[in-house]
Structure formats: structure tokens, C-alpha cells
Design an enzyme around this catalytic site. Structure first.
Site, PDB file in Angstrom:
ATOM      1  N   GLY A 123      54.016  58.292  57.308  1.00  0.00           N
ATOM      2  CA  GLY A 123      52.824  57.543  57.688  1.00  0.00           C
ATOM      3  C   GLY A 123      52.623  57.748  59.189  1.00  0.00           C
ATOM      4  N   ARG A 166      45.452  35.232  62.933  1.00  0.00           N
ATOM      5  CA  ARG A 166      45.476  35.306  61.479  1.00  0.00           C
ATOM      6  C   ARG A 166      46.214  34.159  60.810  1.00  0.00           C
ATOM      7  NH1 ARG A 166      46.676  41.771  60.990  1.00  0.00           N
ATOM      8  NH2 ARG A 166      44.594  42.315  61.690  1.00  0.00           N
ATOM      9  N   HIS A 212      49.807  40.717  53.744  1.00  0.00           N
ATOM     10  CA  HIS A 212      49.222  41.873  54.390  1.00  0.00           C
ATOM     11  C   HIS A 212      50.229  42.728  55.139  1.00  0.00           C
ATOM     12  CE1 HIS A 212      46.340  44.238  56.508  1.00  0.00           C
ATOM     13  NE2 HIS A 212      46.676  43.769  57.680  1.00  0.00           N
ATOM     14  N   LEU A 252      49.105  49.714  64.205  1.00  0.00           N
ATOM     15  CA  LEU A 252      48.838  51.135  64.418  1.00  0.00           C
ATOM     16  C   LEU A 252      49.400  51.531  65.773  1.00  0.00           C
ATOM     17  CD1 LEU A 252      45.150  51.330  63.113  1.00  0.00           C
ATOM     18  CD2 LEU A 252      47.268  51.697  61.860  1.00  0.00           C
TER      19      LEU A 252
HETATM   20  C1  LIG Z   1      44.579  47.126  54.262  1.00  0.00           C
HETATM   21  C2  LIG Z   1      45.297  47.194  55.573  1.00  0.00           C
HETATM   22  C3  LIG Z   1      44.589  47.267  56.767  1.00  0.00           C
HETATM   23  C4  LIG Z   1      45.244  47.350  57.993  1.00  0.00           C
HETATM   24  N1  LIG Z   1      44.517  47.404  59.137  1.00  0.00           N
HETATM   25  C5  LIG Z   1      45.150  47.522  60.319  1.00  0.00           C
HETATM   26  C6  LIG Z   1      44.411  47.640  61.528  1.00  0.00           C
HETATM   27  O1  LIG Z   1      43.177  47.632  61.542  1.00  0.00           O
HETATM   28  N2  LIG Z   1      45.091  47.780  62.694  1.00  0.00           N
HETATM   29  C7  LIG Z   1      46.447  47.806  62.728  1.00  0.00           C
HETATM   30  O2  LIG Z   1      47.004  47.955  63.802  1.00  0.00           O
HETATM   31  N3  LIG Z   1      47.181  47.705  61.590  1.00  0.00           N
HETATM   32  C8  LIG Z   1      46.564  47.563  60.388  1.00  0.00           C
HETATM   33  N4  LIG Z   1      47.311  47.457  59.233  1.00  0.00           N
HETATM   34  C9  LIG Z   1      48.775  47.600  59.285  1.00  0.00           C
HETATM   35  C10 LIG Z   1      49.156  49.061  59.419  1.00  0.00           C
HETATM   36  O3  LIG Z   1      48.269  49.863  58.676  1.00  0.00           O
HETATM   37  C11 LIG Z   1      50.547  49.368  58.930  1.00  0.00           C
HETATM   38  O4  LIG Z   1      51.447  48.431  59.383  1.00  0.00           O
HETATM   39  C12 LIG Z   1      51.011  50.724  59.427  1.00  0.00           C
HETATM   40  O5  LIG Z   1      50.059  51.704  59.129  1.00  0.00           O
HETATM   41  C13 LIG Z   1      52.335  51.125  58.843  1.00  0.00           C
HETATM   42  O6  LIG Z   1      52.629  52.443  59.218  1.00  0.00           O
HETATM   43  P1  LIG Z   1      54.045  53.063  58.909  1.00  0.00           P
HETATM   44  O7  LIG Z   1      54.007  54.454  59.399  1.00  0.00           O
HETATM   45  O8  LIG Z   1      55.105  52.172  59.421  1.00  0.00           O
HETATM   46  O9  LIG Z   1      54.185  53.028  57.310  1.00  0.00           O
HETATM   47  P2  LIG Z   1      53.303  53.661  56.122  1.00  0.00           P
HETATM   48  O10 LIG Z   1      52.017  54.181  56.560  1.00  0.00           O
HETATM   49  O11 LIG Z   1      53.335  52.655  55.034  1.00  0.00           O
HETATM   50  O12 LIG Z   1      54.130  54.925  55.685  1.00  0.00           O
HETATM   51  C14 LIG Z   1      55.299  54.829  54.942  1.00  0.00           C
HETATM   52  C15 LIG Z   1      55.745  56.237  54.599  1.00  0.00           C
HETATM   53  O13 LIG Z   1      57.054  56.178  54.084  1.00  0.00           O
HETATM   54  C16 LIG Z   1      57.144  56.868  52.868  1.00  0.00           C
HETATM   55  N5  LIG Z   1      58.223  56.189  52.131  1.00  0.00           N
HETATM   56  C17 LIG Z   1      58.435  54.870  51.963  1.00  0.00           C
HETATM   57  N6  LIG Z   1      59.571  54.653  51.262  1.00  0.00           N
HETATM   58  C18 LIG Z   1      60.079  55.869  51.007  1.00  0.00           C
HETATM   59  C19 LIG Z   1      61.240  56.310  50.307  1.00  0.00           C
HETATM   60  N7  LIG Z   1      62.098  55.458  49.749  1.00  0.00           N
HETATM   61  N8  LIG Z   1      61.442  57.635  50.211  1.00  0.00           N
HETATM   62  C20 LIG Z   1      60.573  58.537  50.761  1.00  0.00           C
HETATM   63  N9  LIG Z   1      59.469  58.162  51.438  1.00  0.00           N
HETATM   64  C21 LIG Z   1      59.239  56.840  51.551  1.00  0.00           C
HETATM   65  C22 LIG Z   1      55.775  56.830  52.275  1.00  0.00           C
HETATM   66  O14 LIG Z   1      55.583  57.911  51.393  1.00  0.00           O
HETATM   67  C23 LIG Z   1      54.921  56.950  53.552  1.00  0.00           C
HETATM   68  O15 LIG Z   1      54.826  58.311  53.902  1.00  0.00           O
HETATM   69  C24 LIG Z   1      46.653  47.352  58.013  1.00  0.00           C
HETATM   70  C25 LIG Z   1      47.363  47.270  56.819  1.00  0.00           C
HETATM   71  C26 LIG Z   1      46.702  47.132  55.613  1.00  0.00           C
HETATM   72  C27 LIG Z   1      47.488  46.898  54.367  1.00  0.00           C
END
Ligand SMILES: Cc1cc2nc3c(=O)[nH]c(=O)nc-3n(C[C@H](O)[C@H](O)[C@H](O)COP(=O)(O)OP(=O)(O)OC[C@H]3O[C@@H](n4cnc5c(N)ncnc54)[C@H](O)[C@@H]3O)c2cc1C
Ligand code: FES
Lengths: 253, 637
Positions: free
Chosen positions: B42, B330, B401, B441
Site C-alpha cells: 500500500g 471524528r 474506519h 496518508l
Molecule cells: C474509506 C477510507 C478513506 C480514507 N481516507 C483517508 C484520507 O482522506 N486521508 C488519510 O490520511 N487517510 C485516509 N484513510 C486511512 C488510510 O487510507 C489508511 O490508513 C492508509 O492508506 C493505510 O496504508 P498502509 O500502506 O498502511 O496499508 P494498506 O494500504 O492497507 O496496504 C496494506 C498492504 O499490505 C498487504 N498485506 C496485508 N496483509 C498481508 C499479508 N498477510 N500478506 C501479504 N500482504 C499483506 C496488502 O495486500 C496491501 O498491499 C482512509 C481509510 C479508509 C478506509
């Protein structure tokens, strides 16, 4: 919320794995509420199948909000179903009527081999991106975000192209299995933005070459892709790709 | 084991700079000899993998999605914060730092938050250089808006699709490195265990989701960027596949879990409509900039909203919080909505909704303006509910969320297992007990682009790595154990499909460890969860076979972990006898119903150590010191 439920007849493509043959299997689904999403209807079918000890129907999905591009169902002969500008996961059963038969198939295109049932392998798209769908900047050392002003209409047009969710509906909808809409959306976004100019020539050549190598068909300007694109990506981007490609052929950089 | 947060010395403004100077560097020629495994692609994982590969490290990245571009980050709508102060409205690194510490209700580490605020400006520059099409003003410069709880405009956005555009930017950087051969990428691989050898994280075992085979990946360090665990509640705004398996299994291997009970409930989601509901849809809280929230003054008022006259409406947020109004954070907005509904003022068929009304904005600025700002959200609302939000108020209700809790990490983002780093939503780090809008983000990209590239080098340069390959007994044993657990799951052949059990867990968690929590409810949940877990292990029904593509089996593995994590969440919520941010203990509130912290007793991070399934975990405390932002009762009145 509506109380009336419908009975729907489903014909779903079932295929064990990449190497097996497949066929349409018929299921009758009572108790479908018009407020359910299309995928929730499939969840319900799967609950029923699992309870009967049968294998669940495999289908790709994740966000169920029309943004991740994972869902990929060919519904009644149309990529993502009957509504324009809507992904399969955003489709609701109120679009269908009681007693209707719904045929659900996977994306069909040679570069998208079927993994199981309705799940296909779209990694060809990733391979196209890996040869040129980027601007070559490293992390760090970039100039201030406001150093290069970009006219609002240009930024907006780049955003229109960037809105592509990479679902592959354009390929599935095209009789030639062409990926031009997908590829052109990225080429166009980066050609519009000044940051992308330095690599214009190399980018379009590499991406088009990889697209051909993956076995996607040619574009014959029937525009089924635009009609079925859930994000309404315009075929004008294909025109821009063609211009970029021609430019690349004639210009030495 | 004592927790060492490794916060560098010196004044807060200089900690990160000093630390960067003091950390050991890996010689450029040696970087390619180090192999780093990045789990999850992500925002946090893609940015980390790309940046590390650019530096010259040998990187393997994998995710359970079919492509990095599908990660849940794609769904973020509203925006990303950075204190550029382009609008000249008084923003600064200090103000963003202050707002984040305060917004987190004084349960975050000051030093981390300061660093986050410091590097956030570079994120915007980085993304612009990658071609992220942020919104612009007519003069061609970047546009900003104000977002949930902030009194300055510091949020950068790309229509209602900021997460998509940022992820596609990080994915493009990742793709470039894949194309160059510096990253090996594996899709449709789900990490099911962490392999620790001689106390160091040395690799993982993942299930190939197409063939069902277990595959070992060996490295010198492992990065988890696997997202949050909101789906423990079954219904949440998270994508369907989001899960806790990677972090939970690392926890079982020795990584402490920080503040598991800190979950965020988002106030503006589309309400649940029926039992078939599979997920909840968030509508960006930017809507609160222009929409007004209200309920009918009369209880159980069933009139059509347009027939309820102005003086019979209660704009309760504006009434209770005159200075912040509809823009309170929130947690406050969510709790007040629940309170209104609990008191009988809720609207819609279920009574579990409040109105979000745009009529006065439409009158003032025109429908065209609203369409331009929020058109895609109105379309989405109509698609899901069949109602037109321009013609009548939308119905909204809070939903799970985001999870502020996650694996405990030190200032270097390293967990309590040497060599295991945790980034993005998966770690517990910077948001304390409540995350401000547009800061996840920011944190994910800060971790990936600007923190881990430095801190991992220090670990690699100062550690020794005995030679290990996939034939090492630790990998073979793990593969064998996983294959046994999988066979065990398949062999149960009980009566309940996975989703049925998951919904049962979700209900327990929402009712008892959701927006309001109390001792009695949490104690009940702690009785019910182990029973449900037992039922799962005796009565789950998984069709198909283990050695093929099997989505029911994937879900079963994930639910098995949720059934353990949920217990820890309740334990944590029960032990924290105070209210703070998203954690609202009903026993601890002020006279006017605000969250009441107990700084004397609870000014610490709760880091839990696994002690076996069903056994009580050991609590370790990392004390929090507030030198720069003095804790006060948050007030948004
Ligand atoms: C609807 C929504 C709207 C949002 N809007 C905002 C916003 O406007 N502004 C803001 O700052 N934040 C926002 N957020 C929060 C934010 O989007 C997330 O917290 C953030 O994008 C998480 O990023 P990440 O890279 O940590 O995880 P993710 O993007 O969830 O990525 C996780 C990755 O890990 C992989 N993965 C997970 N477990 C495993 C496993 N066991 N084995 C292999 N791969 C695995 C998945 O395939 C994926 O590639 C929002 C969240 C939601 C739900
Ligand atoms: S499931 Fe994400 S677009 Fe349909």
C-alpha cells in the site's frame, strides 16, 4: 429500504483452474433484496453453496466502492453490467427485476488468463506499467511542490486520465482485446504534465511495445472501451497516445 | 524485557537531524548485499520498497492483492496534510505537531509526531514530482482545503480520490524499480508467519493464493506494511480483505502490540441498511465543511426531512460546540451522533442515522458549486441508497474506519523483534488515541519515503547476519506447521461458513468494544470471544481444497487471527480505565459528556506481550512525557 424480495436466475461461469475447461452453471436465487449490492447477492449465493458443501464461486473484489479496480465481472454481456460509469461492486440489485436471468462471466481476453471461475490474471497491466508508467524521480531532493505552476485545466485533464482504476473493462469490452484505453490514460496523464515531458518518447514507445508483447489486440476505433469504462475515461486519450507515438517516431531526443 | 523507545536526545526540533547524523550508514557498494523483505505494498510498503531499492538494497516485495495498485490505500478520499502554509493562514510544522498531539488526546509520542510534521512537506514535493495530479488553483499553484478538526487549510487533495492518486504515484515508483530488476515482486501471496532465527527477524512464510503452496522468503530484515485491523468488526469502511494476520502472527512471534483498543469510528458513513450488508461506505469528512448535521428535536419524528421546519431541527454539533461546530474531531462527532440516536432522535428506517444537510450551502453557493466540490460523493450516495442528496439531506452514521493501535515500534520503526520494522497503519505510532483527518496518508508515506530508508541502514550496519537459506529448520518447521493448521481448518467441515462466524464476532465487538465501552460489557465480551473462537475451531465450514485458489480458506485464516486479536482489544480497553480519543469508557466522562483522561494513571503506551492463545498477555508500559505540548482537557466548544 424495501421489503419486496426478488427471485433471480443466475448463469455463472465455473472453471476449476487455468488449465481446465469451464461452463455456465445455473443457480436460482430467491430472497434477493433490491437494496443489496450485486456482490452482496453473490455473497448470499456463496453462503448457500458453502452450506451445501459446494465450492463457492470465486470472484475478485476488495474495496466495493468502485475505486480499487479489483472487481471484474462481465454481466449480461457487458463489462461491469448495465449501468454507465458504475463498477460491478457499485451495482445494486434494484437495477434488475424479479425473475430476470443474469449471466455472469469473467473478463475474456488472451492476456488475462482465468485463474478460477470469475477471477482472471491481469498482471500484464503491471508489466506494462513497469516499463514506462512513471516519471523517473528518486525519493528526496525534489523541488518545492509549487515550483512548477500547472494551469488548472491541464491539471484537471491529467486528473481525468489518472482516474483510471486499471480494472481491465476496456480490454474485456473490446472485440480485439485492445488495452489502448488503459495505456493511453497513463501516457496521457504523464504527457500532459510538465514533470513527464523529459521521458515522453521513451515512455510511449516502451509501453506500446510491452502492450503488443503481452498479446493485446489493435485498436480499431470502435470505442466500446469508452462506453464500458466505469470511470468514463475518454477515447481522446487514445488520440493523444497516437500523437505521442508518432511524435516519438519522428523526433530524435 | 524493558521497552526502549530510542528517542534521540536534544531539543525536539533537532532530534531527527541529530539522529540522522548519528546513525551508521551502509556503504553504497554493500547495499545490494542486504536483502530486505517488504510485506504489503500500500502507501507505506510501496514507498518503502521503492525508496530502499533506489538506495541500492536488494528488495523482495509481496502482497495478497493481484497488484500493488489495489491496496486499501486506494480508497482514501479526502486528502493529505502538510504544513506548507501556502494559504498564509498561520500554519507551521509546530502547529501541525501541536494539533496532532492534541488531536490524539495526548497518547502519542511527541518525538515521533514532530518528525512526522517535519517530513510531511517533502511528501508533497515528492508526489508532485512523480506526477500526482493534485488540485490546483487558477494561477496554477497547489490548492489546499481545511479538513476535520483543523483550523488552517493544510490538506492537499486530488478530487475525492487522494489515496488513489498517491498510491498510484508510489506504485509508479515501485513499478519503475520492478522494471529495473531491483525489486522482485510477488502478487497474490499472503504472509502467514514470521520467521525469527537467533532473535532476529529473518524472513516470512507466505501462502501462494493461486496454488496453495507455502513459500519461504529469506532476508536480513522484514518490513510489515500490512495496514489496519478494522475488519475485526466485520462491518467497517475497510476493503473486504483487510486483515490483521501479518501483524498478529508477528505478535505471536514476540512483537509487542501497542494500544490495541484504540480504534477510530468515522462519523460520516452511509448507514447499515440490512443484514446482508458486507461493508460500510465512507463519505469523505470534507462533506462536513459544507454540510450541516442535524436530527429532529422531537423523538421518533417520522416526517420526511424536508417537511421538518427549521425550528424543529437540532443542529446539535453547532449547539454543543459553537466554535468548531460541524468540524469537531471524528471521535467527538461520532459519539454525539450515537448519543442522539440512543436518545431516540435517530432517523431513517433503522433509527440509526442522522442527517447531513446541504440545503443552506446550495442556497448560498448554488448546486453547481456543491457538484464541483463533492459530485462524486453525491453520486456514490445515490448509487448505494437510491436517494438524491441534493434534494433531501443524506443519512449518515458512524462506522469503524481506522486503527490507531498496531505493533509497537521504537523511534526507528523497529518492533520488539530485532530486524522487524512496521510501517503505516500497521504500527501503533503517531496518532495516539485518535487520528486527525488526512494524516494517515501522511504517516504512511512519511514512514516509507523518509524514515525507514535511514533507520533500516543503521540496523543493517550494526548487526551481524549468519548465513540462512530457505532450507533452514526454522523455515521448514514453519511451513510444516502452517500446512498442518491449514489441513486442520479444512478438516473441520462444520456447519458455519466463515462469514457467519465473523459477523458474530463483529457484533460482539461493535456492541461492547465499539463507540462506547464499559466494564460490564467488556467483561462479557471477554467471556463470549473465547467461546466463539472455540466454536470456530469446531464448527467452521470451508469448502474446496487447500491446494488451490480458495477464498473461503483465506478468510478462515484471517478470522482465526481476528478471534485472538479481539480478545486483546477488549483486555486493553478494560484495563484502560479512562476515556481518551476514540476510546470512550462510559465510566470516565466529564459532566457534559466529554472524554475524561486520567493522565496520572494512564499517560503511557500499553504494549502487550503474547503469552499463548487464551492466556492473559503481559502488559508493558512505555511512559509518555509531554515536554512541549502540555496536556489539557481537549475543548472544541
Ligand atoms: C474509506 C477510507 C478513506 C480514507 N481516507 C483517508 C484520507 O482522506 N486521508 C488519510 O490520511 N487517510 C485516509 N484513510 C486511512 C488510510 O487510507 C489508511 O490508513 C492508509 O492508506 C493505510 O496504508 P498502509 O500502506 O498502511 O496499508 P494498506 O494500504 O492497507 O496496504 C496494506 C498492504 O499490505 C498487504 N498485506 C496485508 N496483509 C498481508 C499479508 N498477510 N500478506 C501479504 N500482504 C499483506 C496488502 O495486500 C496491501 O498491499 C482512509 C481509510 C479508509 C478506509
Ligand atoms: S471492488 Fe473495488 S472497484 Fe469494485
Amino acid at each position: 429500504m424495501s421489503e419486496n424480495t426478488m427471485t433471480i436466475k443466475l448463469k455463472i461461469w465455473r472453471q476449476k483452474d487455468r488449465n481446465s475447461g469451464g461452463q455456465l452453471v445455473t443457480y436460482t436465487m430467491p430472497g434477493v433484496s433490491p437494496d443489496m449490492s450485486f456482490l452482496e447477492m453473490l455473497d448470499l449465493l456463496n453462503l448457500d453453496l458453502v452450506r451445501k458443501g459446494e465450492d463457492a464461486v470465486a470472484f475478485d473484489h476488495d474495496c466495493r466502492e468502485g475505486i480499487c479496480g479489483t472487481c471484474s465481472l462481465y454481466i449480461n454481456g457487458r463489462a461491469h453490467g448495465p449501468l454507465r460509469g458504475v463498477t460491478a461492486c457499485q451495482l445494486h440489485m434494484r437495477t434488475f427485476h424479479d425473475g430476470e436471468t443474469i449471466v455472469i462471466e469473467p473478463w475474456r481476453a488472451k492476456p488475462f488468463p482465468i485463474i478460477k471461475d470469475l477471477v482472471v490474471d491481469r498482471s500484464a497491466f503491471d508489466r506494462i506499467m513497469a516499463v514506462g508508467g512513471f516519471i523517473s524521480v528518486k525519493t528526496g531532493g525534489t523541488p518545492d511542490g509549487n515550483a512548477i505552476p500547472i494551469a488548472k485545466p491541464v491539471a484537471e485533464e491529467a486528473m481525468d486520465a489518472a482516474a483510471c482504476i486499471g480494472c481491465g473493462a476496456c480490454v474485456a469490452a473490446c472485440k480485439n482485446g485492445s488495452a489502448m484505453l488503459f495505456v493511453s490514460a497513463k501516457v496521457s496523464q504523464l504527457a500532459l504534465l510538465p514533470q513527464g515531458h523529459a521521458e515522453r518518447k521513451a515512455r510511449v514507445e516502451a509501453m506500446v511495445a510491452q502492450m503488443d508483447e503481452e498479446g493485446f489486440g489493435n485498436c480499431s476505433n470502435t470505442y466500446a472501451c469508452e462506453a464500458e469504462c466505469p470511470k468514463n475515461i475518454s477515447v481522446e486519450h487514445i488520440a493523444r497516445l497516437n500523437r505521442e507515438y508518432l511524435r516519438a517516431k519522428f523526433i530524435q531526443e | 524485557m524493558t521497552l526502549n523507545s530510542k528517542i534521540p536526545d536534544g531539543p525536539i526540533q533537532q532530534k531527527w537531524d541529530n539522529h540522522r547524523f548519528n546513525m551508521k550508514l551502509v556503504n553504497p557498494a554493500n547495499k545490494r548485499k542486504y536483502h530486505i523483505i517488504v510485506v504489503g505494498t500500500g502507501l507505506a510498503g510501496s514507498s518503502a520498497a521503492a525508496s530502499l531499492a533506489e538506495l541500492g538494497y536488494n528488495v523482495t516485495a509481496l502482497c495478497y492483492h493481484e497488484s500493488p495498485r489495489r491496496a486499501h490505500s486506494i480508497a482514501a478520499q479526502g486528502g493529505i496534510n502538510a504544513p506548507k502554509n501556502y494559504p498564509n493562514d498561520g500554519d507551521s510544522i509546530w502547529r501541525l505537531f501541536y494539533d496532532t498531539v492534541k488531536g490524539g488526546d495526548y497518547r502519542a509520542r511527541e518525538a515521533n509526531v514532530y518528525r512526522l510534521a517535519q517530513v510531511s512537506n517533502s511528501i508533497i514535493d515528492q508526489c508532485v514530482a512523480q506526477g500526482v495530479p493534485f488540485a490546483r488553483e487558477y494561477g496554477g499553484l497547489l490548492d489546499n482545503r481545511s479538513f476535520g478538526g483543523a483550523q488552517v487549510s493544510r490538506t492537499f487533495y486530488a478530487r475525492g480520490q487522494t489515496g488513489q492518486q498517491l498510491l498510484l504515484g508510489a506504485y509508479s515508483a515501485l513499478s519503475r524499480q520492478i522494471g529495473l530488476g531491483t525489486i522482485k515482486f510477488y502478487e497474490r501471496r499472503e504472509m502467514l508467519d514470521l520467521v525469527v532465527i537467533d532473535g532476529q527477524a529473518r524472513g516470512i512464510v507466505a501462502r501462494n493464493m493461486v496454488t496453495g503452496k507455502f513459500e519461504s522468503y529469506v532476508g536480513d530484515a522484514v518490513i510489515l506494511a500490512t495496514g489496519g485491523y478494522g475488519n475485526v468488526f466485520f462491518l467497517s469502511t475497510n476493503a473486504m480483505m483487510c486483515n490483521a494476520t501479518a501483524t498478529w502472527r508477528a505478535h505471536k512471534r514476540g512483537a509487542f502490540f501497542g494500544n490495541p483498543c484504540f480504534t477510530q469510528i468515522h462519523p460520516t458513513c452511509i448507514p447499515v441498511s440490512s443484514d446482508h450488508q458486507s461493508k460500510l461506505t465512507l463519505m469523505s469528512e470534507s462533506l462536513r465543511n459544507s454540510g450541516r448535521i442535524w436530527v429532529p428535536k422531537a423523538k421518533g419524528d417520522k416526517r420526511h426531512p424536508n417537511d421538518i421546519p427549521e425550528d424543529e431541527r437540532d443542529y446539535y454539533l453547532e449547539r454543543l460546540y459553537p466554535s468548531f461546530g460541524n468540524l469537531v474531531p471524528r471521535d467527538v462527532a461520532s459519539r454525539r451522533a450515537k448519543e442522539m440516536c440512543d436518545k431516540g432522535h435517530g432517523v431513517g428506517a433503522t433509527g440509526l442515522a442522522v442527517y447531513l444537510d446541504f440545503s443552506s450551502t446550495i442556497q448560498r453557493l448554488g448546486k453547481g458549486w456543491v457538484e464541483e466540490q463533492y459530485g462524486n460523493l453525491f453520486d456514490m450516495y445515490q448509487q448505494i441508497t437510491g436517494e438524491n442528496g441534493y434534494e433531501q439531506p443524506m443519512r449518515i452514521y458512524p462506522a469503524v474506519h481506522y486503527t490507531m493501535g498496531g505493533l509497537w515500534v521504537d523511534y526507528n520503526l523497529m518492533s520488539t523483534i530485532p530486524g522487524l520494522f512496521v510501517l503505516g497503519e500497521a504500527n501503533f505510532s503517531d496518532h495516539g488515541a485518535n487520528r486527525l483527518g488526512a494524516s494517515a496518508l501522511m504517516q504512511g508515506l512519511a514512514d516509507g519515503y523518509f524514515v525507514i530508508p535511514y533507520t533500516i541502514g543503521d540496523y543493517l550496519a550494526t548487526s551481524k547476519f549468519p548465513k540462512v537459506d530457505v532450507n533452514h529448520a526454522a523455515f521448514k518447521d514453519t511451513e510444516r506447521d502452517l500446512s498442518q493448521t491449514t489441513s486442520q481448518l479444512m478438516a473441520i467441515k462444520g456447519k458455519k461458513p466463515v462469514d457467519v462466524l465473523h459477523k458474530q464476532l463483529g457484533k460482539i465487538m461493535w456492541d461492547k468494544c465499539g463507540m462506547g465501552r464499559n466494564e460490564a460489557g467488556l467483561k462479557e465480551a471477554l467471556q463470549e470471544i473465547p467461546k466463539l473462537r472455540e466454536e470456530f475451531w469446531n464448527n467452521v465450514l470451508i469448502p474446496g481444497s487447500a491446494d488451490s485458489f480458495n477464498q473461503e480458506l483465506e478468510k478462515a485464516h484471517r478470522l482465526a487471527d481476528f478471534l485472538e486479536l479481539s480478545e486483546l482489544m477488549c483486555t486493553d480497553a478494560l484495563h484502560r480505565e479512562e476515556s481518551c480519543g476514540g476510546h470512550f469508557r462510559e465510566e470516565s466522562q466529564t459532566d457534559d459528556g466529554e472524554a475524561k483522561r486520567d493522565d496520572d494513571k494512564f499517560s503511557y503506551v500499553a504494549a502487550w506481550e503474547f503469552k499463548g492463545v487464551g492466556s492473559k498477555e503481559t502488559l508493558h508500559k512505555e511512559p509518555l512525557a509531554f515536554e512541549y505540548v502540555k496536556p489539557s482537557q481537549r475543548s472544541y466548544k
